[in-house]
Motif scaffolding. Sequence first.
Motif, PDB file in Angstrom:
ATOM      1  N   ALA A   1      26.378  91.532  12.657  1.00 24.51           N
ATOM      2  CA  ALA A   1      26.481  91.359  14.111  1.00 24.51           C
ATOM      3  C   ALA A   1      27.725  90.562  14.478  1.00 24.51           C
ATOM      4  CB  ALA A   1      25.230  90.664  14.639  1.00 24.51           C
ATOM      5  N   GLU A   2      28.001  89.494  13.746  1.00 24.10           N
ATOM      6  CA  GLU A   2      29.159  88.661  14.064  1.00 24.10           C
ATOM      7  C   GLU A   2      30.468  89.380  13.737  1.00 24.10           C
ATOM      8  OE1 GLU A   2      28.669  84.808  12.308  1.00 24.10           O
ATOM      9  OE2 GLU A   2      27.036  84.266  13.661  1.00 24.10           O
ATOM     10  N   LEU A   3      30.522  90.080  12.623  1.00 28.10           N
ATOM     11  CA  LEU A   3      31.740  90.812  12.263  1.00 28.10           C
ATOM     12  C   LEU A   3      32.073  91.868  13.307  1.00 28.10           C
ATOM     13  CD1 LEU A   3      31.158  91.363   8.424  1.00 28.10           C
ATOM     14  CD2 LEU A   3      32.867  89.865   9.459  1.00 28.10           C
ATOM     15  N   THR A   4      31.055  92.542  13.830  1.00 30.39           N
ATOM     16  CA  THR A   4      31.311  93.617  14.787  1.00 30.39           C
ATOM     17  C   THR A   4      31.571  93.095  16.193  1.00 30.39           C
ATOM     18  OG1 THR A   4      28.913  93.945  15.027  1.00 30.39           O
ATOM     19  CG2 THR A   4      30.050  95.356  13.458  1.00 30.39           C
ATOM     20  N   VAL A   5      30.951  91.991  16.559  1.00 30.55           N
ATOM     21  CA  VAL A   5      31.240  91.408  17.874  1.00 30.55           C
ATOM     22  C   VAL A   5      32.680  90.905  17.924  1.00 30.55           C
ATOM     23  CG1 VAL A   5      30.792  89.380  19.306  1.00 30.55           C
ATOM     24  CG2 VAL A   5      28.910  90.850  18.636  1.00 30.55           C
ATOM     25  N   VAL A   6      33.125  90.278  16.840  1.00 30.26           N
ATOM     26  CA  VAL A   6      34.487  89.728  16.809  1.00 30.26           C
ATOM     27  C   VAL A   6      35.506  90.805  16.450  1.00 30.26           C
ATOM     28  CG1 VAL A   6      35.977  88.004  15.721  1.00 30.26           C
ATOM     29  CG2 VAL A   6      33.602  87.451  16.234  1.00 30.26           C
ATOM     30  N   GLY A   7      35.103  91.751  15.602  1.00 29.00           N
ATOM     31  CA  GLY A   7      36.011  92.795  15.156  1.00 29.00           C
ATOM     32  C   GLY A   7      36.801  92.374  13.934  1.00 29.00           C
ATOM     33  N   ARG A   8      36.094  92.210  12.820  1.00 30.64           N
ATOM     34  CA  ARG A   8      36.752  91.825  11.568  1.00 30.64           C
ATOM     35  C   ARG A   8      36.395  92.826  10.479  1.00 30.64           C
ATOM     36  NH1 ARG A   8      38.984  89.528  14.755  1.00 30.64           N
ATOM     37  NH2 ARG A   8      39.641  87.347  14.891  1.00 30.64           N
ATOM     38  N   PRO A   9      37.415  93.405   9.841  1.00 35.45           N
ATOM     39  CA  PRO A   9      37.146  94.338   8.745  1.00 35.45           C
ATOM     40  C   PRO A   9      36.511  93.606   7.575  1.00 35.45           C
ATOM     41  CG  PRO A   9      39.483  93.851   8.889  1.00 35.45           C
ATOM     42  CD  PRO A   9      38.841  93.184  10.063  1.00 35.45           C
ATOM     43  N   ALA A  10      35.769  94.346   6.764  1.00 36.69           N
ATOM     44  CA  ALA A  10      35.005  93.685   5.718  1.00 36.69           C
ATOM     45  C   ALA A  10      34.861  94.538   4.475  1.00 36.69           C
ATOM     46  CB  ALA A  10      33.615  93.319   6.243  1.00 36.69           C
ATOM     47  N   ILE A  11      34.680  93.843   3.358  1.00 38.71           N
ATOM     48  CA  ILE A  11      34.212  94.454   2.120  1.00 38.71           C
ATOM     49  C   ILE A  11      32.842  93.858   1.872  1.00 38.71           C
ATOM     50  CG2 ILE A  11      34.573  94.677  -0.373  1.00 38.71           C
ATOM     51  CD1 ILE A  11      37.579  94.557   0.185  1.00 38.71           C
ATOM     52  N   LEU A  12      31.829  94.694   1.935  1.00 39.51           N
ATOM     53  CA  LEU A  12      30.445  94.241   1.918  1.00 39.51           C
ATOM     54  C   LEU A  12      29.787  94.535   0.576  1.00 39.51           C
ATOM     55  CD1 LEU A  12      29.513  95.630   5.452  1.00 39.51           C
ATOM     56  CD2 LEU A  12      30.078  93.254   4.884  1.00 39.51           C
ATOM     57  N   ILE A  13      29.053  93.551   0.066  1.00 35.59           N
ATOM     58  CA  ILE A  13      28.304  93.698  -1.174  1.00 35.59           C
ATOM     59  C   ILE A  13      26.837  93.434  -0.851  1.00 35.59           C
ATOM     60  CG2 ILE A  13      28.045  92.960  -3.581  1.00 35.59           C
ATOM     61  CD1 ILE A  13      31.194  92.049  -1.659  1.00 35.59           C
ATOM     62  N   PRO A  14      26.069  94.486  -0.521  1.00 38.57           N
ATOM     63  CA  PRO A  14      24.672  94.280  -0.128  1.00 38.57           C
ATOM     64  C   PRO A  14      23.877  93.565  -1.224  1.00 38.57           C
ATOM     65  CG  PRO A  14      25.379  96.528   0.356  1.00 38.57           C
ATOM     66  CD  PRO A  14      26.462  95.901  -0.461  1.00 38.57           C
ATOM     67  N   LEU A  15      23.021  92.651  -0.800  1.00 38.99           N
ATOM     68  CA  LEU A  15      22.158  91.931  -1.729  1.00 38.99           C
ATOM     69  C   LEU A  15      21.186  92.922  -2.367  1.00 38.99           C
ATOM     70  CD1 LEU A  15      21.209  89.118  -2.807  1.00 38.99           C
ATOM     71  CD2 LEU A  15      19.584  89.112  -0.886  1.00 38.99           C
ATOM     72  N   PRO A  16      21.227  93.105  -3.685  1.00 36.07           N
ATOM     73  CA  PRO A  16      20.407  94.157  -4.305  1.00 36.07           C
ATOM     74  C   PRO A  16      18.908  93.902  -4.254  1.00 36.07           C
ATOM     75  CG  PRO A  16      21.545  92.869  -5.986  1.00 36.07           C
ATOM     76  CD  PRO A  16      22.099  92.441  -4.671  1.00 36.07           C
ATOM     77  N   ILE A  17      18.501  92.626  -4.109  1.00 42.34           N
ATOM     78  CA  ILE A  17      17.070  92.326  -4.089  1.00 42.34           C
ATOM     79  C   ILE A  17      16.527  92.207  -2.669  1.00 42.34           C
ATOM     80  CG2 ILE A  17      17.135  91.169  -6.340  1.00 42.34           C
ATOM     81  CD1 ILE A  17      17.095  88.484  -4.828  1.00 42.34           C
ATOM     82  N   ALA A  18      17.323  92.550  -1.673  1.00 44.42           N
ATOM     83  CA  ALA A  18      16.847  92.493  -0.289  1.00 44.42           C
ATOM     84  C   ALA A  18      15.682  93.460  -0.112  1.00 44.42           C
ATOM     85  CB  ALA A  18      17.971  92.842   0.674  1.00 44.42           C
ATOM     86  N   THR A  19      14.662  93.030   0.611  1.00 47.30           N
ATOM     87  CA  THR A  19      13.473  93.851   0.825  1.00 47.30           C
ATOM     88  C   THR A  19      13.843  95.219   1.384  1.00 47.30           C
ATOM     89  OG1 THR A  19      12.221  91.841   1.301  1.00 47.30           O
ATOM     90  CG2 THR A  19      11.219  93.928   1.942  1.00 47.30           C
ATOM     91  N   ASP A  20      13.329  96.266   0.745  1.00 50.25           N
ATOM     92  CA  ASP A  20      13.574  97.647   1.170  1.00 50.25           C
ATOM     93  C   ASP A  20      15.069  97.988   1.197  1.00 50.25           C
ATOM     94  OD1 ASP A  20      10.808  98.283   1.602  1.00 50.25           O
ATOM     95  OD2 ASP A  20      10.897  97.166   3.488  1.00 50.25           O
ATOM     96  N   ASP A  21      15.859  97.238   0.433  1.00 54.10           N
ATOM     97  CA  ASP A  21      17.309  97.465   0.364  1.00 54.10           C
ATOM     98  C   ASP A  21      17.932  97.473   1.770  1.00 54.10           C
ATOM     99  OD1 ASP A  21      19.637  97.811  -1.126  1.00 54.10           O
ATOM    100  OD2 ASP A  21      19.517  99.997  -1.122  1.00 54.10           O
ATOM    101  N   HIS A  22      17.442  96.567   2.630  1.00 55.95           N
ATOM    102  CA  HIS A  22      17.889  96.618   4.027  1.00 55.95           C
ATOM    103  C   HIS A  22      19.349  96.241   4.211  1.00 55.95           C
ATOM    104  CE1 HIS A  22      16.492  92.292   3.956  1.00 55.95           C
ATOM    105  NE2 HIS A  22      17.629  92.146   4.609  1.00 55.95           N
ATOM    106  N   GLN A  23      19.933  95.456   3.301  1.00 57.93           N
ATOM    107  CA  GLN A  23      21.342  95.108   3.495  1.00 57.93           C
ATOM    108  C   GLN A  23      22.255  96.321   3.304  1.00 57.93           C
ATOM    109  OE1 GLN A  23      23.105  91.621   1.913  1.00 57.93           O
ATOM    110  NE2 GLN A  23      21.589  90.247   2.800  1.00 57.93           N
ATOM    111  N   ALA A  24      21.889  97.209   2.390  1.00 60.52           N
ATOM    112  CA  ALA A  24      22.673  98.440   2.232  1.00 60.52           C
ATOM    113  C   ALA A  24      22.581  99.278   3.502  1.00 60.52           C
ATOM    114  CB  ALA A  24      22.180  99.227   1.027  1.00 60.52           C
TER     115      ALA A  24
END
Length: 394
Positions: free
Chosen positions: A276-299
Amino acid sequence: MTAASRHYVLAAGGTGGHLIPAFALALELERRGHHVALITDERGAQIPGKPASLPAHILPPGRIAGKNPLGWVKGAMGVIEGRRMALRLFESFAPTAVVGFGGYPALPTMLAARAAGIPTILHEQNSVLGRVNRFFAPRVNAIATAYEDIDKLDPKLAKKVTLVGNPVRSEVLALRDAPFPAFTSDSLLRILVTGGSQGARVLSEVVPDGLAMLPTALRARLQVIQQCRPEDIEAVRHRYASHGIPAELATYFENMAERLAHAHLFIGRSGASTIAELTVVGRPAILIPLPIATDDHQAANAREMVAAGGARAIRQEKFTASELAKQIQAMAQHPETLANAAHAAWNCGYPNAASDLADLVEGFGGAPLMDVIRVGGKPAVAKSKEALALESAE
């Protein structure tokens, strides 16, 4: 208190992902003249950023999980006690509506609201409907989402759903109209690396070596700010020093909004508040989703930003120094590529999320005078605009 002033209860689990949007909604509702109370657990009460005017009521979380039957019993007892405590709060505070942000600490409160006949609204921060929100989704009056596509949300509930986005902190929202930091072929490349409130070990292990693999000309322009776990920080400092890369390291940055304002590229997890913060401000990113997040929600959270061209996602099992270096080169080798990615990220933002969520919440309640009427010693049951319209038609 004016005649139009109402009372609202927000229930949120004890993580920043649940609490930050709750704080933002509380501020917006207070700005509109309403009174707001927060129900959370001990951990949630410690999350930085709670408005000073927002009273926090601590309930037992009632987490029913795991394989231990004794844990189930303890969790069920916590739910029962939490529901009882929430009902007592409702008797004195008389909320017009209760808003649940997910997490197990929200469970007793939402059960109490249902028992008391108080309108309920859910806000889902992730791109996968959380377990507590999944349970209540068929039972609430409205569901607010942060993404257009939500996994594990029954399509039959579509009429209840309103896309509002994910509210962010006011200091981050203030950066919405600021231009992307100037970036040319010979300027500094400022990289911000975070892994959540406690940092992430994999970032500490991979990022310094990945940056060291960049071409000499690009590596010489690096300026890194990285959040680290306390037990990792000295090793990370040594790694950067051995590579000759200037880096500012800390276990926690209080002025994260300022750091984000000056960053050209973000590297980190894809939690709901981060996206939410990256998109509100407009910052490009390299994202590494947390693999143990419930239901893989970070991916799932990363999908929209990646599809728009504002980010690249690397699964943790493929997150190596060489892969990171390759992705940074692809994004930062040409200034226009990074600027285009920043604009794509900005287009994914929902700057009006707090206001739109507050509009939705205000829609569930009676006429202003009903908010102070009591029937038989209990608060009058607040009704949605839709319900009032139906009654008028009848």
